[in-house]
Design a protein around this motif. Structure first.
Motif, PDB file in Angstrom:
ATOM      1  N   ARG A  42       0.816  -1.217   0.000  1.00  0.00           N
ATOM      2  CA  ARG A  42       0.000   0.000   0.000  1.00  0.00           C
ATOM      3  C   ARG A  42       0.848   1.265   0.000  1.00  0.00           C
ATOM      4  N   VAL A  43       2.082   1.210   0.494  1.00  0.00           N
ATOM      5  CA  VAL A  43       2.953   2.387   0.434  1.00  0.00           C
ATOM      6  C   VAL A  43       3.234   2.762  -1.019  1.00  0.00           C
ATOM      7  N   GLY A  44       3.662   1.773  -1.804  1.00  0.00           N
ATOM      8  CA  GLY A  44       3.944   2.050  -3.213  1.00  0.00           C
ATOM      9  C   GLY A  44       2.700   2.377  -4.003  1.00  0.00           C
ATOM     10  N   ASP A  45       1.586   1.764  -3.629  1.00  0.00           N
ATOM     11  CA  ASP A  45       0.337   1.958  -4.368  1.00  0.00           C
ATOM     12  C   ASP A  45      -0.161   3.390  -4.302  1.00  0.00           C
ATOM     13  N   SER A  46       0.072   4.085  -3.182  1.00  0.00           N
ATOM     14  CA  SER A  46      -0.501   5.420  -3.030  1.00  0.00           C
ATOM     15  C   SER A  46       0.452   6.551  -3.415  1.00  0.00           C
ATOM     16  N   ALA A  47       1.758   6.338  -3.253  1.00  0.00           N
ATOM     17  CA  ALA A  47       2.699   7.446  -3.409  1.00  0.00           C
ATOM     18  C   ALA A  47       2.718   8.030  -4.818  1.00  0.00           C
ATOM     19  N   THR A  48       2.462   7.199  -5.833  1.00  0.00           N
ATOM     20  CA  THR A  48       2.524   7.701  -7.218  1.00  0.00           C
ATOM     21  C   THR A  48       1.144   7.997  -7.797  1.00  0.00           C
ATOM     22  N   ASN A  49       0.101   7.918  -6.979  1.00  0.00           N
ATOM     23  CA  ASN A  49      -1.238   8.274  -7.464  1.00  0.00           C
ATOM     24  C   ASN A  49      -1.276   9.675  -8.051  1.00  0.00           C
ATOM     25  N   ILE A  50      -0.519  10.571  -7.423  1.00  0.00           N
ATOM     26  CA  ILE A  50      -0.666  12.000  -7.725  1.00  0.00           C
ATOM     27  C   ILE A  50       0.164  12.460  -8.916  1.00  0.00           C
ATOM     28  N   ILE A  51       0.895  11.537  -9.563  1.00  0.00           N
ATOM     29  CA  ILE A  51       1.690  11.960 -10.724  1.00  0.00           C
ATOM     30  C   ILE A  51       1.341  11.185 -11.983  1.00  0.00           C
ATOM     31  N   THR A  52       0.328  10.343 -11.927  1.00  0.00           N
ATOM     32  CA  THR A  52      -0.058   9.620 -13.135  1.00  0.00           C
ATOM     33  C   THR A  52      -1.350  10.183 -13.709  1.00  0.00           C
ATOM     34  N   PRO A  53      -1.349  10.572 -14.965  1.00  0.00           N
ATOM     35  CA  PRO A  53      -2.576  11.084 -15.585  1.00  0.00           C
ATOM     36  C   PRO A  53      -3.675  10.031 -15.674  1.00  0.00           C
ATOM     37  N   LEU A  54      -3.328   8.760 -15.428  1.00  0.00           N
ATOM     38  CA  LEU A  54      -4.317   7.696 -15.507  1.00  0.00           C
ATOM     39  C   LEU A  54      -5.121   7.565 -14.226  1.00  0.00           C
ATOM     40  N   MET A  55      -4.708   8.285 -13.187  1.00  0.00           N
ATOM     41  CA  MET A  55      -5.475   8.280 -11.948  1.00  0.00           C
ATOM     42  C   MET A  55      -6.853   8.892 -12.237  1.00  0.00           C
ATOM     43  N   VAL A  56      -7.914   8.222 -11.807  1.00  0.00           N
ATOM     44  CA  VAL A  56      -9.255   8.555 -12.264  1.00  0.00           C
ATOM     45  C   VAL A  56      -9.654   9.998 -11.953  1.00  0.00           C
ATOM     46  N   TYR A  57      -9.136  10.564 -10.856  1.00  0.00           N
ATOM     47  CA  TYR A  57      -9.521  11.922 -10.484  1.00  0.00           C
ATOM     48  C   TYR A  57      -8.555  12.979 -11.022  1.00  0.00           C
ATOM     49  N   PHE A  58      -7.521  12.565 -11.722  1.00  0.00           N
ATOM     50  CA  PHE A  58      -6.516  13.514 -12.200  1.00  0.00           C
ATOM     51  C   PHE A  58      -7.124  14.613 -13.079  1.00  0.00           C
ATOM     52  N   PRO A  59      -7.979  14.277 -14.040  1.00  0.00           N
ATOM     53  CA  PRO A  59      -8.592  15.344 -14.855  1.00  0.00           C
ATOM     54  C   PRO A  59      -9.446  16.298 -14.025  1.00  0.00           C
ATOM     55  N   LEU A  60     -10.109  15.772 -12.993  1.00  0.00           N
ATOM     56  CA  LEU A  60     -10.939  16.633 -12.145  1.00  0.00           C
ATOM     57  C   LEU A  60     -10.065  17.630 -11.384  1.00  0.00           C
ATOM     58  N   ILE A  61      -8.926  17.175 -10.871  1.00  0.00           N
ATOM     59  CA  ILE A  61      -8.026  18.074 -10.157  1.00  0.00           C
ATOM     60  C   ILE A  61      -7.515  19.154 -11.111  1.00  0.00           C
ATOM     61  N   LEU A  62      -7.279  18.783 -12.360  1.00  0.00           N
ATOM     62  CA  LEU A  62      -6.835  19.753 -13.363  1.00  0.00           C
ATOM     63  C   LEU A  62      -7.892  20.837 -13.565  1.00  0.00           C
ATOM     64  N   VAL A  63      -9.148  20.432 -13.600  1.00  0.00           N
ATOM     65  CA  VAL A  63     -10.242  21.398 -13.740  1.00  0.00           C
ATOM     66  C   VAL A  63     -10.278  22.341 -12.541  1.00  0.00           C
TER      67      VAL A  63
END
Length: 547
Positions: A469-490
């Motif tokens: 779970r450490v590795g699973d969460s740390a890179t969530n915020i830098i992958t455009p494939l993360m489901v909420y990434f486009p929403l954060i961009l908006v």
């Protein structure tokens, strides 16, 4: 607001990640493709006579029913089995309903979400987060946002939809750059997805898969969803100063002074920072009372007459005093009751809030909210169907156990220190996370090999879960494939119109790197110190013995 999504594609490595990841199929079909590949591999391995030999310790602790399941004889040899054998073809079609419904994460997640859906739809999660961050002093604004974000990730969608845009508003109101607030909140909610003060939905999701993987070697293994509690609390207190430092010392200085003319009028979003109404405040008070009531109920069932949630016969006081057993084993029923406990907790607090705030007018509204929560789980049900069959067929082929045995042997032969190995597993999980965003999908793929392999190396299933779970969460915020990434961009483009995908990724990279490095160091230190990961959940593990 202009659409920047097509004009702001990231370049270099991140651009490659985005393009490569976008070519991947939906996780549901990804599992079906893996199943096809698994069938082919099982045929080849069976034809080549691929096998592994269990050592005497593992073989001696494995019950006869488990040996029969894998076709293991007295010699301890486990052989690869073709998935197109008559028995496996029959098992696939005859046991399909059971394969799906007996998938451990399914029950865990659906039970918790029945209650969490009420807490979210009644407005409890949103009101609680708004109440927590609005009154924060300016100099404590960053750590308060980060803390609420990490605790608030129990609220799933609400944390993304409510807290992240609210953080931008609060930073702007304090005369600070709103994108710094969005960055801090995003890092807490998503990068700190595994950090918290108490277990919740994610633990129920992961531990269901962990339990199924651990049962490859220990047929009677029972998951304890509180098994990572101490570890996730430690993560929270490590990530909190990291997010604070990165936001105030790295990100905000680089952003410079915010010019309101760069974005839309902040007044358009003033509703996000409106104070709570009297009814909402009353609802939070009622929810607090409900919270106390549920905790008191569980304490009564644990320590009250009859102690239904403690199995005292497992380790009587005399045996505990003599050191022949660990009294923590008596709390097994309590740990296993926590899934139901979270259902009751979210249901009671959500209902109490909604009744006072006016969002729940009668029992029909309550039932409708529970039904809506189940509708939202529709995609997960489809994903679980595919994942359940992949996991089950992996077990039928014996390839999971064979891979685990050979993997453990290779590690022992290499002489690689266990802490270093676990640190490398963190990095591997982080890399996979760039391409496959679903935590459950990745763990369903990795757990059937990783959990038994680490058990053979005397690392508990709780330890394997914590490392993943450490590795699973740390890179969530830098992958455009993360489901909420486009929403954060908006959300970001509300304040800076030309803030693109590459800009958001670049802003979040320092958070990701610092969180990943600190997470690896924590895992390594935890192994060296030998601390328990949670109540009744040591890092070390010894396979059971039938002798």
């Amino acid at each position: 607001m202009s659409d920047q999504s097509s004009a702001s594609e990231a370049k270099g490595f991140l651009g490659w990640v985005e393009k490569t990841g976008n070519k991947l199929p939906d996780p549901v079909f990804l599992f079906f493709y893996f199943i096809i590949a698994l069938v082919v591999i099982s045929i080849v391995c069976s034809a080549l006579g691929v096998s592994a030999t269990l050592n005497d310790q593992v073989l001696g602790g494995m019950p006869d029913s488990q040996k029969a399941r894998f076709g293991i004889g007295a010699d301890g040899i486990i052989s690869a089995v073709s998935l197109i054998s008559a028995d496996n073809i029959q098992r696939l079609w005859v046991e399909m309903p059971a394969t799906f419904t007996h998938f451990h994460p399914l029950g865990y997640v659906l039970v918790v979400m029945l209650g969490a859906g009420v807490a979210e739809r009644s407005g409890l999660f949103a009101a609680a987060m708004r109440s927590a961050v609005r009154g924060a002093p300016t100099f404590l604004l960053t750590p308060v946002v980060a803390l609420v974000a990490m605790v608030g990730n129990h609220a799933a969608d609400a944390a993304y939809v409510v807290l992240i845009p609210l953080a931008g508003v609060l930073f702007a109101a304090a005369g600070r750059h709103p994108l710094a607030g969005i960055g801090a909140a995003f890092a807490g909610v998503s990068g700190g997805f595994s950090a918290n003060l108490f277990p919740g939905q994610l633990d129920a999701l992961l531990y269901g898969i962990t339990e199924q993987a651990a049962e490859i070697l220990a047929a009677d293994y029972d998951a304890n969803i509180a098994g990572n509690t101490y570890f996730i609390i430690a993560l929270l207190f490590i990530y909190l100063p990291i997010i604070w430092f990165v936001t105030d010392k790295i990100i905000e200085p680089r952003l410079g002074t915010w010019n309101p003319a760069d974005g839309e009028e902040s007044a358009s979003y003033a509703a996000e920072d409106q104070p709570l109404t009297d009814r909402q405040k009353k609802g939070l008070g009622r929810a607090g009372l409900a919270l106390i009531g549920v905790i008191a109920l569980w304490l009564f069932m644990t320590y009250g007459p009859g102690t239904p949630l403690i199995a005292e016969e497992l380790c009587p006081p005399d045996s505990a005093a003599a050191g022949t057993c660990n009294p923590i084993t008596n709390y097994g029923p309590l740990f296993r009751s926590l899934v139901a406990g979270f259902l009751v907790l979210f249901l009671a607090t959500g209902w109490a809030y909604g009744a006072a705030a006016g969002t729940i007018k009668n029992h029909r509204d309550l039932v409708a909210m529970m039904a809506e929560a189940m509708k939202d789980m529709g995609y997960y049900l489809v994903l679980a169907f595919a994942a359940a069959h992949f996991v089950a067929m992996f077990g039928w082929s014996n390839l999971g156990l064979i891979s685990a045995v050979h993997g453990a042997g290779a590690i022992e032969t290499s002489g690689l220190p266990l802490p270093i190995l676990l640190g490398l597993i963190v990095l591997f999980s982080a890399m996979i996370n760039l391409f496959v965003g679903s935590a459950s999908a990745k763990w369903a793929l990795l757990a059937p090999v990783m959990v038994p392999m680490l058990m053979l190396l005397n690392v508990s299933p709780d330890g394997a879960t914590a490392v993943y779970r450490v590795g699973d969460s740390a890179t969530n915020i830098i992958t455009p494939l993360m489901v909420y990434f486009p929403l954060i961009l908006v959300f970001a483009q509300r304040w800076v119109r030309d803030f693109g995908l590459g800009s958001l990724t670049a802003m979040m990279i320092p958070y990701s790197l610092w969180m990943l490095i600190s997470g690896v160091l924590l895992v390594v230190a935890w192994v060296y110190l030998g601390w328990d990961l949670g109540p009744g959940a040591p890092m070390e593990y010894t396979l059971p013995s039938t002798e």
